[in-house]
Design a protein around this motif. Structure first.
Motif, PDB file in Angstrom:
ATOM      1  N   SER A   2     -14.128  -5.301  -0.477  1.00  0.00           N
ATOM      2  CA  SER A   2     -13.305  -4.132  -0.818  1.00  0.00           C
ATOM      3  C   SER A   2     -12.123  -4.579  -1.669  1.00  0.00           C
ATOM      4  N   ARG A   3     -11.827  -3.760  -2.682  1.00  0.00           N
ATOM      5  CA  ARG A   3     -10.679  -4.072  -3.544  1.00  0.00           C
ATOM      6  C   ARG A   3      -9.480  -3.272  -3.053  1.00  0.00           C
ATOM      7  N   VAL A   4      -8.407  -4.008  -2.626  1.00  0.00           N
ATOM      8  CA  VAL A   4      -7.204  -3.348  -2.080  1.00  0.00           C
ATOM      9  C   VAL A   4      -6.069  -3.491  -3.064  1.00  0.00           C
ATOM     10  N   LEU A   5      -5.409  -2.376  -3.370  1.00  0.00           N
ATOM     11  CA  LEU A   5      -4.186  -2.450  -4.178  1.00  0.00           C
ATOM     12  C   LEU A   5      -2.989  -2.257  -3.253  1.00  0.00           C
ATOM     13  N   ILE A   6      -2.070  -3.227  -3.275  1.00  0.00           N
ATOM     14  CA  ILE A   6      -0.793  -3.073  -2.570  1.00  0.00           C
ATOM     15  C   ILE A   6       0.252  -2.774  -3.638  1.00  0.00           C
ATOM     16  N   VAL A   7       0.877  -1.605  -3.544  1.00  0.00           N
ATOM     17  CA  VAL A   7       1.907  -1.252  -4.538  1.00  0.00           C
ATOM     18  C   VAL A   7       3.260  -1.668  -3.958  1.00  0.00           C
ATOM     19  N   GLY A   8       3.908  -2.634  -4.617  1.00  0.00           N
ATOM     20  CA  GLY A   8       5.216  -3.121  -4.173  1.00  0.00           C
ATOM     21  C   GLY A   8       5.145  -4.563  -3.706  1.00  0.00           C
ATOM     22  N   ALA A   9       5.865  -5.441  -4.415  1.00  0.00           N
ATOM     23  CA  ALA A   9       5.959  -6.853  -4.005  1.00  0.00           C
ATOM     24  C   ALA A   9       7.328  -7.105  -3.388  1.00  0.00           C
ATOM     25  N   GLY A  10       7.690  -6.246  -2.416  1.00  0.00           N
ATOM     26  CA  GLY A  10       8.881  -6.481  -1.598  1.00  0.00           C
ATOM     27  C   GLY A  10       8.427  -7.174  -0.321  1.00  0.00           C
ATOM     28  N   LEU A  11       9.259  -7.150   0.702  1.00  0.00           N
ATOM     29  CA  LEU A  11       8.907  -7.863   1.934  1.00  0.00           C
ATOM     30  C   LEU A  11       7.685  -7.236   2.611  1.00  0.00           C
ATOM     31  N   THR A  12       7.636  -5.894   2.679  1.00  0.00           N
ATOM     32  CA  THR A  12       6.500  -5.259   3.369  1.00  0.00           C
ATOM     33  C   THR A  12       5.191  -5.572   2.640  1.00  0.00           C
ATOM     34  N   GLY A  13       5.188  -5.380   1.308  1.00  0.00           N
ATOM     35  CA  GLY A  13       3.955  -5.602   0.543  1.00  0.00           C
ATOM     36  C   GLY A  13       3.506  -7.058   0.610  1.00  0.00           C
ATOM     37  N   LEU A 161       0.783   1.849  -0.162  1.00  0.00           N
ATOM     38  CA  LEU A 161       2.037   2.117  -0.879  1.00  0.00           C
ATOM     39  C   LEU A 161       3.199   1.612  -0.044  1.00  0.00           C
ATOM     40  N   THR A 162       4.045   0.729  -0.610  1.00  0.00           N
ATOM     41  CA  THR A 162       5.142   0.162   0.201  1.00  0.00           C
ATOM     42  C   THR A 162       6.527   0.413  -0.405  1.00  0.00           C
ATOM     43  N   PRO A 164      10.049   2.677  -1.418  1.00  0.00           N
ATOM     44  CA  PRO A 164      10.824   3.661  -0.673  1.00  0.00           C
ATOM     45  C   PRO A 164      10.166   5.048  -0.726  1.00  0.00           C
ATOM     46  N   VAL A 165      10.283   5.786   0.372  1.00  0.00           N
ATOM     47  CA  VAL A 165       9.557   7.059   0.516  1.00  0.00           C
ATOM     48  C   VAL A 165       9.792   8.024  -0.664  1.00  0.00           C
ATOM     49  N   PRO A 166      11.041   8.196  -1.164  1.00  0.00           N
ATOM     50  CA  PRO A 166      11.205   9.138  -2.287  1.00  0.00           C
ATOM     51  C   PRO A 166      10.363   8.728  -3.505  1.00  0.00           C
ATOM     52  N   GLN A 167      10.147   7.419  -3.670  1.00  0.00           N
ATOM     53  CA  GLN A 167       9.320   6.963  -4.796  1.00  0.00           C
ATOM     54  C   GLN A 167       7.833   7.217  -4.540  1.00  0.00           C
ATOM     55  N   ILE A 168       7.431   7.259  -3.281  1.00  0.00           N
ATOM     56  CA  ILE A 168       6.047   7.659  -2.957  1.00  0.00           C
ATOM     57  C   ILE A 168       5.872   9.129  -3.321  1.00  0.00           C
ATOM     58  N   LEU A 169       6.880   9.933  -2.977  1.00  0.00           N
ATOM     59  CA  LEU A 169       6.782  11.381  -3.230  1.00  0.00           C
ATOM     60  C   LEU A 169       6.825  11.710  -4.722  1.00  0.00           C
ATOM     61  N   GLN A 170       7.342  10.763  -5.531  1.00  0.00           N
ATOM     62  CA  GLN A 170       7.395  11.006  -6.981  1.00  0.00           C
ATOM     63  C   GLN A 170       6.061  10.702  -7.681  1.00  0.00           C
ATOM     64  N   LEU A 171       5.131  10.067  -6.975  1.00  0.00           N
ATOM     65  CA  LEU A 171       3.856   9.711  -7.623  1.00  0.00           C
ATOM     66  C   LEU A 171       3.096  10.977  -8.021  1.00  0.00           C
ATOM     67  N   GLN A 172       2.475  10.929  -9.196  1.00  0.00           N
ATOM     68  CA  GLN A 172       1.698  12.062  -9.694  1.00  0.00           C
ATOM     69  C   GLN A 172       0.244  11.889  -9.270  1.00  0.00           C
ATOM     70  N   GLY A 173      -0.556  12.916  -9.529  1.00  0.00           N
ATOM     71  CA  GLY A 173      -1.980  12.850  -9.169  1.00  0.00           C
ATOM     72  C   GLY A 173      -2.197  13.521  -7.836  1.00  0.00           C
ATOM     73  N   GLY A 317       3.532   2.311   3.898  1.00  0.00           N
ATOM     74  CA  GLY A 317       4.344   1.502   4.815  1.00  0.00           C
ATOM     75  C   GLY A 317       5.685   1.223   4.170  1.00  0.00           C
ATOM     76  N   GLY A 318       6.458   0.348   4.805  1.00  0.00           N
ATOM     77  CA  GLY A 318       7.791   0.017   4.278  1.00  0.00           C
ATOM     78  C   GLY A 318       8.856   0.361   5.295  1.00  0.00           C
ATOM     79  N   ASP A 319      10.108   0.039   4.945  1.00  0.00           N
ATOM     80  CA  ASP A 319      11.171   0.223   5.936  1.00  0.00           C
ATOM     81  C   ASP A 319      11.451   1.697   6.238  1.00  0.00           C
ATOM     82  N   GLY A 320      11.006   2.611   5.387  1.00  0.00           N
ATOM     83  CA  GLY A 320      11.176   4.042   5.655  1.00  0.00           C
ATOM     84  C   GLY A 320      10.397   4.484   6.890  1.00  0.00           C
ATOM     85  N   PHE A 321       9.415   3.643   7.306  1.00  0.00           N
ATOM     86  CA  PHE A 321       8.579   3.996   8.459  1.00  0.00           C
ATOM     87  C   PHE A 321       9.020   3.242   9.711  1.00  0.00           C
TER      88      PHE A 321
END
Ligand code: FAD
Length: 344
Positions: A2-13, A161-162, A164-173, A317-321
Motif C-alpha cells: 500500500s502506498r501511504v502519503l503522510i502530509v506534514g514532516a513535523g513531529l507527528t508526521g 493529514l498531520t 494544524p486543523v484549520p489547514q486541514i479544513l482549508q484543503l480543497q476537493g 492526526g497532530g497536536d490538534g487531536f
C-alpha cells in the motif's frame, strides 16, 4: 504494498513514518510531503545565513516530560537520550512555572528539528519531499488522488493529514465534504494561539551578559519569552556567535497577525531594546509568524486521531487531536499508527 502519503514532516508526521517502518516493515510504501523547505514544522531550527553553526529554535523551546508521560513514553525518551538528541535542561529559566511536581525538562543540543530528522532517518526508504504543498484531495474509487502546487497529481491508497486543523479544513476537493456533521463541528471548534518569534544571530565575540539562559515576561504587552538559545542548549563556544529567540505574547501576535512582517519585527526590536538595553546589534534576524502556534482547544476528549473515511483510508492526526507538546504528538502518532495497523 500500500502506498501511504503522510502530509506534514513535523513531529507527528515523522513519528508516524518511523512507526510504520519499524513496526510494520515491508507493508507500506511511505511518502512524506511537506510544504516547507525543511523538516520540523513547529519544531523548526533556523541557521544564521553567515554561519550554519549558529542556530536558533523558533518554535518549541524544550521538551517537558511529566511523570505520567515519562513513564508511558519511556521508550521514546530513552531512545532520544541515548542518542544525545535530548539533554537535561540544567541552566536557570527565570519565571518558569510548573503545573505539577516531578516534571523533567530537556533541551536539544542540535536544535529541536534534530528530533524530527532522527525519526525521518529511522523511516529508512520513505520518500521525503519538501516544497510539496497539498492543495486538493479527491476520492478516486479505491484510492486518493492528491494534488500539490508543484506538479502532477499522484495516487495513494492511504492518506494521513498531520497539519494544524484549520489547514486541514482549508484543503480543497473531497476532504471537507467527506466529514460527518459532527466531525466538521468538532474540527471547526479547534483553536490555536498565534504569536511571532524573532531569531537573532550574533557574530562570534559579541557578549550577552544576563544571569539566565531563558526568561518569561508576565507583564509585557509584546514580549513573553526570551532565550539565549545557544546557552540554553549548553552550546556556548568562542568560535560561534550567540543566538537569541524572542517569543511575543499571544495578544500581541493576534493584534499584529495581518501586519507586514518588517513592521512587526521593528516593533518587537523596539520592545527588546527596552527589556534588554545594551544588547549588541545582531548580524542577522529572522522573523517567523506562528499563525497556528499552540492548541488552545483540541478536539473533544483528545482522541489522538480522526478517521474521515476508512475505505480508502483518510485519517487526521497532530497536536490538534491531543495537546501541544512532544507527548501530544507521540500520542497522536501512536493512535494514527493503530488505525493503519488495524486497516490491514
Ligand atoms: C512558539 C511555539 C512554542 C512552542 N513551545 C513548545 C515547547 O516548549 N515544548 C513543546 O513540547 N512544544 C512546544 N510547542 C508545540 C509543538 O511545537 C507542537 O505541538 C508540535 O511541533 C506539533 O507538531 P505536528 O507535527 O503535530 O504539527 P506541525 O509541526 O505543525 O507539522 C505540520 C507540518 O505540516 C506541513 N503542512 C501544513 N500544510 C501543508 C500542506 N497543505 N501540504 C504539505 N504540508 C503541509 C507544515 O509545513 C508542517 O511542517 C511550541 C510551538 C510553538 C509554535
Amino acid at each position: 504494498m500500500s502506498r501511504v502519503l503522510i502530509v506534514g514532516a513535523g513531529l507527528t508526521g515523522s513519528i508516524c513514518a518511523c512507526l510504520l517502518r519499524r513496526e510494520l516493515p515491508n507493508t507500506f510504501n511511505i511518502v512524506v510531503w511537506d510544504k516547507s523547505r525543511g523538516a520540523g514544522g513547529r519544531m523548526s531550527t533556523s541557521r544564521s545565513p553567515s554561519n550554519p553553526k549558529c542556530t536558533v529554535d523558533l518554535g518549541a523551546q524544550y521538551i517537558s516530560a511529566t511523570p505520567y508521560y515519562a513513564r508511558i513514553h519511556s521508550s521514546f525518551y530513552e531512545e532520544l537520550l541515548a542518542q544525545d538528541l535530548l539533554k537535561p535542561l540544567v541552566e536557570p529559566v527565570e519565571g518558569m512555572t510548573y503545573k505539577e511536581d516531578g516534571i523533567l525538562n530537556y533541551v536539544t543540543p542540535n536544535g529541536v528539528s534534530s528530533i524530527i530528522k532522527h525519526y525521518l532517518n529511522k523511516s529508512a526508504g520513505a520518500e521525503v519531499l519538501h516544497n510539496r504543498q497539498v492543495t486538493h484531495i479527491y476520492r478516486k474509487d479505491a484510492d486518493w488522488e492528491v494534488c500539490h502546487k508543484e506538479g502532477a497529481p499522484e495516487r495513494f491508497d492511504i492518506v494521513v493529514l498531520t497539519m494544524p486543523v484549520p489547514q486541514i479544513l482549508q484543503l480543497q476537493g473531497d476532504v471537507v465534504s467527506l466529514m460527518g456533521e459532527n466531525q466538521l463541528k468538532e474540527l471547526r471548534a479547534v483553536s490555536y494561539s498565534s504569536r511571532y518569534a524573532l531569531g537573532l544571530f550574533y557574530k562570534a565575540g559579541e557578549r550577552i551578559d544576563v544571569p539566565w539562559v531563558a526568561k518569561y515576561f508576565s507583564n509585557n504587552p509584546c514580549i513573553r519569552f526570551i532565550a539565549i538559545d545557544d546557552k540554553k542548549r549548553n552550546l556556548a563556544s568562542n568560535d560561534t556567535g550567540h543566538s537569541v529567540v524572542v517569543h511575543t505574547s499571544v495578544p500581541f501576535g493576534v493584534k499584529h497577525l495581518e501586519k507586514e512582517k518588517d513592521e512587526v519585527q521593528n516593533t518587537i526590536l523596539e520592545e527588546l531594546e527596552k527589556v534588554m538595553p545594551g544588547l549588541p546589534q545582531p548580524d542577522s534576524i529572522k522573523c517567523q509568524k506562528w499563525r497556528y502556534s499552540q492548541v488552545t482547544r483540541s478536539v473533544v476528549d483528545c482522541p489522538g486521531q480522526m478517521t474521515l473515511l476508512s475505505q480508502p483510508l483518510l485519517v487526521c492526526g497532530g497536536d490538534g487531536f491531543t495537546h501541544s507538546n512532544f507527548d501530544g504528538c507521540v500520542e497522536s502518532a501512536l493512535k494514527v499508527f493503530e488505525v493503519l495497523k488495524s486497516s490491514l
